[in-house]
Design a protein around this motif. Structure first.
Motif, mmCIF file in Angstrom:
data_model
loop_
_atom_site.group_PDB
_atom_site.id
_atom_site.type_symbol
_atom_site.label_atom_id
_atom_site.label_comp_id
_atom_site.label_asym_id
_atom_site.label_seq_id
_atom_site.Cartn_x
_atom_site.Cartn_y
_atom_site.Cartn_z
ATOM 1 N N ARG A 32 41.008 31.383 42.466
ATOM 2 C CA ARG A 32 42.037 32.213 42.017
ATOM 3 C C ARG A 32 41.289 33.601 41.663
ATOM 4 O O ARG A 32 40.248 33.796 41.204
ATOM 5 C CB ARG A 32 42.739 31.523 40.519
ATOM 6 N N VAL A 33 41.782 34.571 41.994
ATOM 7 C CA VAL A 33 41.699 35.938 41.837
ATOM 8 C C VAL A 33 42.611 36.682 41.160
ATOM 9 O O VAL A 33 43.805 36.884 41.504
ATOM 10 C CB VAL A 33 40.969 36.753 43.091
ATOM 11 N N ARG A 34 42.367 37.382 39.925
ATOM 12 C CA ARG A 34 43.080 38.562 39.335
ATOM 13 C C ARG A 34 42.478 39.863 39.063
ATOM 14 O O ARG A 34 41.386 39.852 38.768
ATOM 15 C CB ARG A 34 43.552 37.909 38.268
ATOM 16 N N ASP A 35 43.390 40.762 38.566
ATOM 17 C CA ASP A 35 42.848 41.927 38.210
ATOM 18 C C ASP A 35 42.597 42.134 36.599
ATOM 19 O O ASP A 35 43.345 41.531 35.963
ATOM 20 C CB ASP A 35 43.991 43.139 38.502
ATOM 21 N N SER A 36 41.470 42.201 36.008
ATOM 22 C CA SER A 36 41.085 41.878 34.819
ATOM 23 C C SER A 36 41.875 42.827 34.091
ATOM 24 O O SER A 36 41.915 42.556 32.752
ATOM 25 C CB SER A 36 39.275 42.195 34.652
ATOM 26 N N LYS A 37 42.434 44.030 34.367
ATOM 27 C CA LYS A 37 43.101 44.808 33.527
ATOM 28 C C LYS A 37 44.431 44.301 33.309
ATOM 29 O O LYS A 37 45.141 44.768 32.150
ATOM 30 C CB LYS A 37 43.060 46.390 34.116
#
Length: 61
Positions: A32-37
């Motif tokens: 899984r990959v997500r925008d940390s902001k």
């Protein structure tokens, strides 16, 4: 799928003092990959083979 914060790893290019980047988490079948902001925003899910291919490609850049 909801993952605990401890299951996410922030990119080494992210810092507390600078821009945040991406976080990744491994599940049994996906990466899984997500925008940390935006941790509650959308996530990208890819197979481990696709993630390995991406890292190999990105490492050559």
């Amino acid at each position: 799928m909801t993952l605990k914060p401890s299951e996410w790893t922030k990119s080494s290019y992210s810092s507390n003092d600078g821009p945040e980047c991406v976080e990744v988490a491994r599940t049994p079948d996906t990466i899984r990959v997500r925008d940390s902001k935006h941790p509650h925003g959308p996530q990208l899910a890819v197979t481990p083979a696709a993630w390995t291919a991406f890292l190999t490609y990105a490492g050559r850049r």
